[in-house]
Design a protein around this motif. Sequence first.
Motif, short mmCIF file in Angstrom:
data_model
loop_
_atom_site.label_atom_id
_atom_site.label_comp_id
_atom_site.label_asym_id
_atom_site.label_seq_id
_atom_site.Cartn_x
_atom_site.Cartn_y
_atom_site.Cartn_z
N PHE A 41 0.84 -1.20 0.00
CA PHE A 41 0.00 0.00 0.00
C PHE A 41 0.87 1.25 0.00
O PHE A 41 0.68 2.16 -0.81
CB PHE A 41 -0.94 0.01 1.22
CG PHE A 41 -1.71 1.29 1.36
CD1 PHE A 41 -2.92 1.45 0.70
CD2 PHE A 41 -1.23 2.35 2.12
CE1 PHE A 41 -3.64 2.64 0.82
CE2 PHE A 41 -1.94 3.54 2.24
CZ PHE A 41 -3.15 3.68 1.58
N TRP A 42 1.82 1.29 0.92
CA TRP A 42 2.65 2.49 1.06
C TRP A 42 3.61 2.66 -0.12
O TRP A 42 3.97 3.78 -0.45
CB TRP A 42 3.39 2.48 2.39
CG TRP A 42 2.42 2.66 3.52
CD1 TRP A 42 2.03 1.73 4.42
CD2 TRP A 42 1.66 3.84 3.80
NE1 TRP A 42 1.08 2.26 5.27
CE2 TRP A 42 0.84 3.56 4.91
CE3 TRP A 42 1.60 5.11 3.23
CZ2 TRP A 42 -0.02 4.50 5.46
CZ3 TRP A 42 0.74 6.05 3.77
CH2 TRP A 42 -0.06 5.74 4.87
N ARG A 43 3.98 1.58 -0.76
CA ARG A 43 4.81 1.71 -1.96
C ARG A 43 4.01 2.39 -3.07
O ARG A 43 4.52 3.24 -3.79
CB ARG A 43 5.33 0.35 -2.43
CG ARG A 43 6.34 0.48 -3.58
CD ARG A 43 7.00 -0.81 -3.97
NE ARG A 43 7.78 -1.35 -2.85
CZ ARG A 43 7.45 -2.46 -2.17
NH1 ARG A 43 6.40 -3.16 -2.50
NH2 ARG A 43 8.20 -2.86 -1.18
N GLY A 44 2.73 2.03 -3.22
CA GLY A 44 1.87 2.70 -4.19
C GLY A 44 1.70 4.17 -3.86
O GLY A 44 1.78 5.05 -4.73
N PHE A 45 1.46 4.45 -2.59
CA PHE A 45 1.33 5.84 -2.13
C PHE A 45 2.63 6.59 -2.39
O PHE A 45 2.63 7.73 -2.87
CB PHE A 45 0.97 5.86 -0.65
CG PHE A 45 0.54 7.19 -0.14
CD1 PHE A 45 -0.79 7.55 -0.14
CD2 PHE A 45 1.47 8.10 0.35
CE1 PHE A 45 -1.20 8.79 0.33
CE2 PHE A 45 1.08 9.34 0.82
CZ PHE A 45 -0.26 9.69 0.82
N ALA A 46 3.75 5.95 -2.06
CA ALA A 46 5.07 6.56 -2.25
C ALA A 46 5.35 6.85 -3.72
O ALA A 46 5.92 7.89 -4.06
CB ALA A 46 6.16 5.66 -1.68
N LEU A 47 4.94 5.94 -4.58
CA LEU A 47 5.14 6.15 -6.02
C LEU A 47 4.45 7.44 -6.46
O LEU A 47 5.04 8.26 -7.18
CB LEU A 47 4.61 4.96 -6.81
CG LEU A 47 4.68 5.10 -8.33
CD1 LEU A 47 6.13 5.23 -8.80
CD2 LEU A 47 4.00 3.90 -8.99
N GLN A 48 3.23 7.63 -6.02
CA GLN A 48 2.52 8.86 -6.38
C GLN A 48 3.19 10.09 -5.78
O GLN A 48 3.31 11.12 -6.44
CB GLN A 48 1.05 8.77 -5.95
CG GLN A 48 0.26 7.74 -6.71
CD GLN A 48 0.30 7.96 -8.21
OE1 GLN A 48 0.16 9.08 -8.70
NE2 GLN A 48 0.51 6.87 -8.95
N ASN A 122 -1.80 3.69 -4.62
CA ASN A 122 -1.75 4.64 -5.73
C ASN A 122 -2.99 5.52 -5.76
O ASN A 122 -2.90 6.73 -5.95
CB ASN A 122 -1.60 3.90 -7.06
CG ASN A 122 -0.18 3.56 -7.39
OD1 ASN A 122 0.57 4.41 -7.86
ND2 ASN A 122 0.22 2.33 -7.11
N GLY A 123 -4.16 4.90 -5.57
CA GLY A 123 -5.40 5.67 -5.57
C GLY A 123 -5.40 6.73 -4.49
O GLY A 123 -5.71 7.90 -4.75
N TRP A 124 -5.04 6.34 -3.27
CA TRP A 124 -4.99 7.31 -2.18
C TRP A 124 -3.90 8.35 -2.41
O TRP A 124 -4.07 9.53 -2.07
CB TRP A 124 -4.81 6.62 -0.83
CG TRP A 124 -6.12 6.12 -0.31
CD1 TRP A 124 -6.53 4.82 -0.22
CD2 TRP A 124 -7.21 6.91 0.14
NE1 TRP A 124 -7.81 4.76 0.27
CE2 TRP A 124 -8.25 6.04 0.51
CE3 TRP A 124 -7.41 8.28 0.28
CZ2 TRP A 124 -9.47 6.49 1.00
CZ3 TRP A 124 -8.64 8.73 0.77
CH2 TRP A 124 -9.64 7.83 1.13
#
Length: 151
Positions: A41-48, A122-124
């Motif tokens: 989850f945090w990797r997706g958030f971090a990518l954004q 990523n969505g968040w």
Amino acid sequence: MAYSDAPAPVWRLEATIGRQLAVWSALSLIAGVLLWSVGDFWRGFALQALVWGGIDMAIAVFGQRSLRRKRRQDPVATARHAGEPKVLRRLLWINAGLDVLYVTAGVLVLVFLGDDAFARGNGWGVIVQGGFLLGFDAWHGQQAHRLVTAS
């Protein structure tokens, strides 16, 4: 009209926007680096955070460079006579409209891909970045509107 070394109000606003956007982008980049290894989850958030932070930093740097060039050409009169407050206001309100689309895209990612932790992150991430920019652009659009109506 007498010459003045004081910058035009629109240029003060543009400088403020550039500085604030640079701070947001730096915080986004730092958050992206710190969150990258925490989990899917945090990797997706971090990518954004990393992508948006990089883009926002580029916009801030190029915007400040453009502002310095304009101020060297004519420290006061150009901004007043070229309709720059109206141009800035229009740009900020267009950006605010795009920001609504970004937030909507983030929500759609959650709705359609929300079973996957990386996609949820990523969505968040898009919702947070787009939401911040929506408030940022709307606030500064209002400030630019005040400059337009004051002239």
